[in-house]
Motif scaffolding. Structure first.
Motif, PDB file in Angstrom:
ATOM      1  N   LYS A   1       0.832  -1.210   0.000  1.00 29.87           N
ATOM      2  CA  LYS A   1       0.000   0.000   0.000  1.00 29.87           C
ATOM      3  C   LYS A   1       0.863   1.256   0.000  1.00 29.87           C
ATOM      4  O   LYS A   1       1.993   1.247   0.466  1.00 29.87           O
ATOM      5  N   LYS A   2       0.283   2.323  -0.532  1.00 33.02           N
ATOM      6  CA  LYS A   2       0.928   3.626  -0.428  1.00 33.02           C
ATOM      7  C   LYS A   2       1.171   3.925   1.038  1.00 33.02           C
ATOM      8  O   LYS A   2       0.330   3.637   1.883  1.00 33.02           O
ATOM      9  N   MET A   3       2.335   4.480   1.353  1.00 34.04           N
ATOM     10  CA  MET A   3       2.599   4.781   2.758  1.00 34.04           C
ATOM     11  C   MET A   3       1.677   5.905   3.216  1.00 34.04           C
ATOM     12  O   MET A   3       1.521   6.906   2.519  1.00 34.04           O
ATOM     13  N   SER A   4       1.076   5.734   4.379  1.00 38.62           N
ATOM     14  CA  SER A   4       0.235   6.812   4.888  1.00 38.62           C
ATOM     15  C   SER A   4       0.144   6.729   6.400  1.00 38.62           C
ATOM     16  O   SER A   4       0.336   5.666   6.990  1.00 38.62           O
ATOM     17  N   LYS A   5      -0.150   7.883   6.979  1.00 40.44           N
ATOM     18  CA  LYS A   5      -0.261   7.957   8.436  1.00 40.44           C
ATOM     19  C   LYS A   5      -1.382   7.055   8.925  1.00 40.44           C
ATOM     20  O   LYS A   5      -1.222   6.315   9.894  1.00 40.44           O
ATOM     21  N   SER A   6      -2.534   7.115   8.225  1.00 44.76           N
ATOM     22  CA  SER A   6      -3.685   6.375   8.728  1.00 44.76           C
ATOM     23  C   SER A   6      -3.441   4.863   8.689  1.00 44.76           C
ATOM     24  O   SER A   6      -3.943   4.131   9.536  1.00 44.76           O
ATOM     25  N   LEU A   7      -2.666   4.404   7.708  1.00 48.92           N
ATOM     26  CA  LEU A   7      -2.386   2.965   7.643  1.00 48.92           C
ATOM     27  C   LEU A   7      -1.243   2.574   8.586  1.00 48.92           C
ATOM     28  O   LEU A   7      -1.020   1.394   8.845  1.00 48.92           O
ATOM     29  N   GLY A   8      -0.522   3.582   9.057  1.00 49.06           N
ATOM     30  CA  GLY A   8       0.590   3.309   9.960  1.00 49.06           C
ATOM     31  C   GLY A   8       1.701   2.512   9.295  1.00 49.06           C
ATOM     32  O   GLY A   8       2.453   1.805   9.958  1.00 49.06           O
ATOM     33  N   ASN A   9       1.806   2.617   7.975  1.00 47.68           N
ATOM     34  CA  ASN A   9       2.831   1.826   7.275  1.00 47.68           C
ATOM     35  C   ASN A   9       3.957   2.691   6.722  1.00 47.68           C
ATOM     36  O   ASN A   9       4.641   2.307   5.783  1.00 47.68           O
TER      37      ASN A   9
END
Ligand code: ANZ
Length: 821
Positions: free
Chosen positions: A585-593
């Motif tokens: 997945k695209k890195m993002s704050k909400s995904l925590g990745n």
């Protein structure tokens, strides 16, 4: 096993590089010049994984060119005006300048640590007054040429950022920056007349196509959106002027059963009858609240209001109603459409909804089950049976019917063949603070007056402590002292334009400025620009496929027309990198990745991170960091580095007498790596280095041993090739091999072509079934050459002993069988 220490190695070489500046580009160098450009970042924070990837890829090319003996211009600066910085500044309660310049300092340090071969002597930021002075100057030049103008029209409005947006900044109806749904507003704004260059911007794509990514070429073609059709005039009752429509299908004119006008166009407002005005105004009010997405949505029921006037179909004489609707756009074509429900699905739905007549004018195939038909087929009902018309196109193909209709309309004086572009003029005013002020003064007497050149830059007032929150009018309007000025023409009281320029204006010409970044007398030095440019490679994100790349091309063409540059395209070749993602997945704050670049660098070191990113796959592909092994990269780098400690021959040893197999491997690797960099197949290039490291290790540990000159040659080649990807490790190797820094400027070793010839194979020659000779031949030897060589061999001649050759069986390259007697 010995390993080098990452931290102390990095610290050591950073210091040496900082002192020696191996990558300063010299204008007066006699070497051939190359310009390697990578898109400059917005300084909205420190570097992240995405920067790490694109800069690592870009650095391979720049460093390779240096090794090949070019003088390389590889500059870096910051696109420091704009919404990201301004929004972040508002959030952190800081002045945008404090925030911006702090981030720039951090980013420069990170770039240096990341061992990028940028020429820092040329850096600048678009928010520097020394830079935006020339952005303003260019604006004035565009104005002089009629290419910058002000007009009132419905514009894209971002309700979140409280500013207008260019069409290019509206992605699927959403603000390109913040994702809010875009609405329309009626405003007076500044535009660049990019449409004047539509045809050239389109046709030059053919020149760029071989060296630009397909998806960028396609995106630009679609964006410019050239279509061929006609302007057709329809007489309107009670109006002297006819109303003109743009259509790509003049051949469907017999199927025109109504007219539709954009509800928000001046024409609709003018045509509507008094009786219909209340309904019209109510409808218009309703559509004002709609977003572009809603207006263009295909699954919404069609809406509209009958304007109460009647138009005349020029080929049938039929009297047809004129409606206003939201599915016709005010700023495309003429803002009015001939309604052809048989050929256009939107018109079909509209006609069905409003109970209007539907006439097919193209014969669909027998199995066609849809509604409107826009495929190929003979014209029908053109005219319909019993209808009297001076034009008859029945039976003609679409193309023939188009031609015949246009010819007829032109003869009648009621139409004309026309080319239309989807491309709109570039709306450049922004109601935000952090940008270059538009250098215009509004005088009650003299209107829009350009600020005289010698008064540039029009500096941004500091507005320390002011509220920069978007309010729909530029925050500059609140800087009364700054706004109040005098008219340059009459000296009377006047006000400054309070809008700032779209930051895409800043980035449309920065590549020119790098050629003479300190010039205080002009935007750029024409001679130097012509020397360095066009850029030989431009590397960056595909998100700029349309916006930035189209604008920069436009600027270049205008500058060429001004005689300031002698080329018309700024970027000869282009490469778009993929994204760095994590766990699919695209890195993002909400995904925590999210993966923090700083953490990766601390754990594995700069070189291992760079190597991982370059080796991950083709540069255009996305990189899933979860699948990567920076640790494996680090192990490889240590293995490469150990080679340099094992070499026992002295520096400068002539490799000529060395082990041939290893020498072949070395020269093959150098040859292939060079070719692979040119082809942008950097990951395969890394694989070649890895193979050579393995071959060298084997040669050291077994035959021919660490003292063989071929081993030194191989280890040195590894260091030089590795310098493109892993600069710290490469320098360390080079030093251990007894050389002076910097390996980055050591030069690409000359490839010995003879060593590239594939190793020979042994051909067996039999006479009367007995082996008489073995020949070393090229693997691709022909049957005839092999036969000749076999017969000429002295041992074979002896065996034949003068007997006549009766038959020769050749199986190149392995076997020759001679029957004699
Ligand atoms: C009659 C017609 C008949 C059309 C038919 C199409 C099919 P492109 O190719 O994108 O240039 N059009 C023109 N101006 C418009 C506007 N302001 N808003 C919405 N639609 C507009 O599209 C041109 C076609 O889009 C034109 O050709 C017009 O519909 C419509 F069987 O005219 B056509």
């Amino acid at each position: 096993r010995a390993t080098y220490d990452i931290e102390s190695t990095q610290a050591k070489w950073r210091k040496i590089w900082d002192e020696s500046d191996p990558f300063t580009a010299h204008d007066d160098s006699a070497r051939e010049k190359r310009y390697a450009l990578t898109m400059f970042p917005y300084p909205s924070g420190d570097l992240h994984m995405g920067h790490a990837e694109v800069f690592a890829l870009h650095d391979v090319v720049a460093r390779y060119w240096w090794q090949r003996g070019y003088e390389v211009l590889n500059p870096m600066g910051f696109d420091s005006f704009g919404l990201p910085a301004e929004n972040a500044a508002i959030k952190n309660d800081e002045h945008p300048a404090t925030y911006t310049y702090g981030n720039i300092e951090t980013s420069i340090q990170s770039c240096r640590n990341y061992a990028l071969s940028f020429d820092w002597s040329r850096t600048f930021n678009t928010s520097d007054p020394e830079y935006y002075r020339w952005t303003q100057w260019l604006f004035l030049k565009f104005m002089e040429r009629g290419l910058a103008y002000r007009k009132n029209s419905p514009v894209n409005w971002c309700p979140n950022d409280q500013t207008v947006l260019a069409n290019e900044q509206v992605v699927d109806g959403h603000c390109e920056r913040c994702g809010a749904e875009v609405t329309k507003r009626e405003l007076t704004q500044w535009y660049f007349r990019i449409t004047e260059y539509a045809e050239e911007l389109l046709s030059d794509l053919d020149v760029l196509a071989p060296t630009w990514p397909d998806r960028v070429i396609t995106a630009q073609r679609n964006w410019i959106g050239r279509s061929e059709g006609a302007h057709v005039d329809f007489a309107v009752d009670g109006r002297d002027e006819p109303m003109t429509v743009y259509t790509t299908r003049p051949d469907t004119i017999f199927g025109t059963t109504f007219m539709v006008v954009a509800v928000d166009s001046p024409l609709a407002d003018e045509l509507v009858t008094d009786a219909q005005r209340p309904a019209f105004e109510a409808y218009r009010e309703e559509t004002r609240k709609e977003t572009e997405i809603e207006r263009l949505s295909t699954d919404r029921p069609k809406t509209g209001v009958d304007l109460g006037v009647t138009a005349t179909n020029p080929v049938t004489g039929d009297r047809i109603p004129v409606w206003a609707t939201d599915y016709v756009l005010a700023d495309y074509g003429t803002g009015a459409v001939m309604g052809v429900p048989g050929g256009d699905q939107r018109d079909w739905e509209f006609a069905t909804e409003m109970g209007l007549t539907i006439i097919r004018t193209t014969q669909p195939p027998a199995d066609f089950e849809g509604e409107a038909f826009h495929g190929e087929g003979p014209a029908i009902n053109s005219p319909a049976p019993g209808v009297d018309s001076p034009l008859d196109i029945n039976g003609l193909s679409v193309a023939e019917a188009k031609r015949a209709t246009i010819a007829f309309l032109e003869e009648q004086g009621s139409g004309k063949g026309a080319i239309n572009y989807r491309l709109r003029d570039w709306l450049l005013s922004r109601q935000r603070y952090w940008g270059a002020p538009i250098p215009v003064v509004h005088c009650p007497e003299h209107g829009e007056v350009p600020v005289p050149e010698d008064q540039l830059p029009v500096r941004l007032p500091e507005l320390r402590g002011a509220d920069l929150k978007p309010k729909g009018v530029s925050p500059l309007a609140a800087a009364t002292d700054w706004v109040q000025t005098t008219c340059p023409t009459c000296g009377g009281p006047a006000t400054r334009d309070t809008d700032t320029m779209d930051t895409f204006v800043d980035s449309s010409w920065y590549m020119f400025r790098y050629c003479s970044p300190d010039d205080e007398t002009q935007a750029f030095d024409t001679d130097l620009v012509n020397q360095w440019m066009p850029c030989d490679i431009y590397i960056g994100g595909v998100e700029h496929a349309v916006l930035h790349l189209l604008y920069a091309r436009f600027f270049t063409k205008v500058l060429a027309d001004m005689g300031l540059v002698d080329f018309r395209e700024p970027f000869s070749a282009q490469l778009n990198q993929g994204f760095v993602i994590n766990r699919g997945k695209k890195m993002s704050k909400s995904l925590g990745n999210g993966v923090r670049l700083g953490d990766q660098l601390a754990e594995f070191g700069v070189d291992a991170v760079r190597l991982t990113l370059v080796f991950a796959g083709p540069p255009e592909d996305d990189i899933d960091w979860a699948d990567m092994s920076p640790n494996g990269s680090l192990r490889f780098l240590q293995r490469a580095w150990r080679l340099s400690g094992d070499v026992t021959s002295a520096p400068g040893t002539d490799p000529a007498g060395g082990d041939v197999a290893l020498r072949r491997a070395t020269h093959r690797a150098l040859h292939d790596a060079a070719e692979l960099v040119e082809l942008h197949r950097f990951n395969v290039m890394v694989a070649k280095i890895m193979e050579l490291v393995n071959a060298t290790r084997k040669a050291i540990d077994s035959d021919p041993g660490p003292g063989d000159p071929a081993v030194r040659e191989a280890a040195e080649a590894v260091a030089i090739m590795l310098s493109l990807v892993a600069p710290y490790t490469a320098e360390e190797m080079w030093e251990r091999l007894g050389h002076q820094p910097s390996v980055a400027r050591a030069g690409w070793p000359a490839v010995d072509e003879a060593l590239l010839v594939e190793e020979s194979v042994t051909a067996v020659v039999q006479v009367q079934g007995k082996v008489k000779a073995r020949l070393e031949v090229a693997p691709d030897v022909s049957d005839a050459d092999l036969e000749a060589a076999a017969l000429a061999d002295p041992a074979v001649q002896r065996a034949l002993d003068g007997k006549a050759v009766r038959k020769v069986i050749v199986r190149a390259p392995k076997l020759v069988n001679i029957v004699a007697g």
